[in-house]
Design an enzyme around this catalytic site. Sequence first.
Site, mmCIF file in Angstrom:
data_model
loop_
_atom_site.group_PDB
_atom_site.id
_atom_site.type_symbol
_atom_site.label_atom_id
_atom_site.label_comp_id
_atom_site.label_asym_id
_atom_site.label_seq_id
_atom_site.Cartn_x
_atom_site.Cartn_y
_atom_site.Cartn_z
ATOM 1 N N CYS A 137 -42.303 -7.415 -26.191
ATOM 2 C CA CYS A 137 -42.227 -6.301 -25.224
ATOM 3 C C CYS A 137 -42.757 -4.968 -25.757
ATOM 4 C CB CYS A 137 -40.783 -6.119 -24.751
ATOM 5 S SG CYS A 137 -40.208 -7.505 -23.756
HETATM 6 N N1 NAD Z 1 -38.245 -11.694 -23.140
HETATM 7 C C1 NAD Z 1 -37.871 -10.445 -23.101
HETATM 8 O O1 NAD Z 1 -37.281 -9.903 -24.053
HETATM 9 C C2 NAD Z 1 -38.163 -9.595 -21.874
HETATM 10 C C3 NAD Z 1 -37.482 -8.374 -21.703
HETATM 11 C C4 NAD Z 1 -37.755 -7.588 -20.587
HETATM 12 C C5 NAD Z 1 -38.733 -8.002 -19.685
HETATM 13 N N2 NAD Z 1 -39.388 -9.179 -19.876
HETATM 14 C C6 NAD Z 1 -40.405 -9.569 -18.892
HETATM 15 O O2 NAD Z 1 -39.946 -10.703 -18.173
HETATM 16 C C7 NAD Z 1 -41.040 -11.546 -17.821
HETATM 17 C C8 NAD Z 1 -40.766 -12.953 -18.325
HETATM 18 O O3 NAD Z 1 -40.674 -12.885 -19.732
HETATM 19 P P1 NAD Z 1 -40.073 -14.091 -20.602
HETATM 20 O O4 NAD Z 1 -39.981 -13.577 -21.984
HETATM 21 O O5 NAD Z 1 -38.864 -14.668 -19.962
HETATM 22 O O6 NAD Z 1 -41.287 -15.155 -20.492
HETATM 23 P P2 NAD Z 1 -41.262 -16.685 -20.928
HETATM 24 O O7 NAD Z 1 -42.669 -17.039 -21.193
HETATM 25 O O8 NAD Z 1 -40.234 -16.917 -21.964
HETATM 26 O O9 NAD Z 1 -40.765 -17.444 -19.600
HETATM 27 C C9 NAD Z 1 -41.468 -17.474 -18.405
HETATM 28 C C10 NAD Z 1 -41.141 -18.773 -17.667
HETATM 29 O O10 NAD Z 1 -41.813 -18.750 -16.403
HETATM 30 C C11 NAD Z 1 -42.309 -20.041 -16.148
HETATM 31 N N3 NAD Z 1 -43.372 -19.925 -15.128
HETATM 32 C C12 NAD Z 1 -44.655 -19.508 -15.266
HETATM 33 N N4 NAD Z 1 -45.266 -19.516 -14.067
HETATM 34 C C13 NAD Z 1 -44.365 -19.939 -13.163
HETATM 35 C C14 NAD Z 1 -44.389 -20.159 -11.775
HETATM 36 N N5 NAD Z 1 -45.485 -19.913 -11.049
HETATM 37 N N6 NAD Z 1 -43.262 -20.622 -11.169
HETATM 38 C C15 NAD Z 1 -42.158 -20.859 -11.865
HETATM 39 N N7 NAD Z 1 -42.063 -20.665 -13.199
HETATM 40 C C16 NAD Z 1 -43.154 -20.221 -13.824
HETATM 41 C C17 NAD Z 1 -42.753 -20.546 -17.493
HETATM 42 O O11 NAD Z 1 -42.852 -21.974 -17.501
HETATM 43 C C18 NAD Z 1 -41.623 -20.030 -18.397
HETATM 44 O O12 NAD Z 1 -40.554 -20.956 -18.488
HETATM 45 C C19 NAD Z 1 -42.293 -10.871 -18.407
HETATM 46 O O13 NAD Z 1 -42.877 -10.039 -17.445
HETATM 47 C C20 NAD Z 1 -41.702 -10.016 -19.524
HETATM 48 O O14 NAD Z 1 -42.516 -8.905 -19.824
HETATM 49 C C21 NAD Z 1 -39.121 -9.987 -20.928
#
Ligand code: NAD
Length: 442
Positions: free
Chosen positions: A269
């Site tokens: 992030c």
């Molecule tokens: N991880 C963090 O610390 C954090 C903190 C704040 C914000 N975010 C934001 O949250 C969002 C997700 O981050 P994350 O770390 O959980 O990502 P991640 O890659 O760990 O998980 C994303 C999930 O979405 C799934 N996915 C992708 N396309 C899809 C679709 N069309 N339909 C259904 N599922 C689908 C993937 O298979 C995966 O399991 C990003 O925008 C990130 O910037 C993450």
Amino acid sequence: MASISVFGIGKLGLPLAASLANKGYQVIGVDLNQNVIQAVNEGRSPHYEPGLAELIKSARGHLSATEDYHYALQNSDISFIVVPTPSEPDGSFSTRYVEISAEQIATSLKDRHNFHVVVLTSTVLPGATEGVVKPLLEKISGRKCGEDFGLCYNPEFIALGSVIRDFTHPDVVLIGESDSKSGELLAEIYRNVCENEPPIVRTTIYNAELAKISLNALITMKITFANTIAEICERMPGGDVDTVSRMLGFDSRIGRKYLSGGLAYGGPCFPRDNKAFASFARRVGCQARLSLATDEVNQEQVERIVRLIEQELDGVKDKNIAILGLTYKPNTDVVEESAPVKIASSLKQKGARVSVYDPAGMGNAKLALGERIKYAGSVEECLTDAQLCILATPWEEFKKLKPEDFTTRMKKPVLLDCWRLYNRSEFSKKLEYMAIGLGPRC
Ligand SMILES: NC(=O)c1ccc[n+]([C@@H]2O[C@H](COP(=O)([O-])OP(=O)(O)OC[C@H]3O[C@@H](n4cnc5c(N)ncnc54)[C@H](O)[C@@H]3O)[C@@H](O)[C@H]2O)c1
């Protein structure tokens, strides 16, 4: 109680889904990854996150996962979108996965006649929710936002390693809303889920989007400022970054968090949110010079550490260097943009023989670092025959180490303690102890 679907049950979406399910909501996770779906349905956690496995187990009966988005939509009143938003070369975020989820939701909304709230949680640039998601939802569903369905932007300010606690004990809940009915529905969920009665800020979607990336951009500046103080302290007799930071932290305008002074910030992030802030500023005709400088200084931190090691060992070619800790912070297995991995990679390129150990991040580190690194199975194996050890991630496991753990195994015991985990007086008696943020003793 409202029923909820969560599109994307990854590192953020799954803890969110499991926390909601534990508070009694019926939650359906939608994902494309079969391993993730199977694990959740078997009551297991597919991700490394403290407390998540237990939470999923205790949520059984309230939490399920599927690929079938239509089924999820038909059985929920609110849908969260938590899919990835990868960075583009110019620092902005791609909304391609968000668009796929929005299209799926909109297709199902066509067949629904009761009010549904769509909540975007993925990090996006200001303007994306109303400029990209809303038109897609309206066009495909044939329904009107704010009347037939609601739309909110609701980012999370969690940190990996403490996602569950951060979700249930946030400093603040931020809701950007298309209409007050949707905002109120979402606020009600947070009132049920949060265990600490946080302020709930309800605003326009645009302001919420800007607040999310502004916060992370500001934190990266704070970390980088502390790293600069640490570097200055190293050049001052008796300099001690912890003393200076502690003093700064007492000031209520500043606060103590993120002022430790140590290695560069990393993870999925901070680096990208800071770059996205600068990219968005550029898009609207502003120069976010502080963000650009923060990014530059942060990248220099890795070279600075490598230079320090080169000076100490009189070059690193064919030298044995041990690195304890590879993840960008403790309590996670994530090595994305991690300073320890960048240091390992740079040392390897300069011809050092690098051995590494991390309590959770070895699998991901292997993917990032590849061949010609020794992946040790324990601290002891990692330290064996090393001429210098870098204590790079402050895991609990490393805090217990004694000087003898280093001296009995290393060839020439030099320790670079990047987080001042150890007592300098005690360690200096037994080995050569160097620390980030500490100046020469006076
Ligand atoms: N991880 C963090 O610390 C954090 C903190 C704040 C914000 N975010 C934001 O949250 C969002 C997700 O981050 P994350 O770390 O959980 O990502 P991640 O890659 O760990 O998980 C994303 C999930 O979405 C799934 N996915 C992708 N396309 C899809 C679709 N069309 N339909 C259904 N599922 C689908 C993937 O298979 C995966 O399991 C990003 O925008 C990130 O910037 C993450």
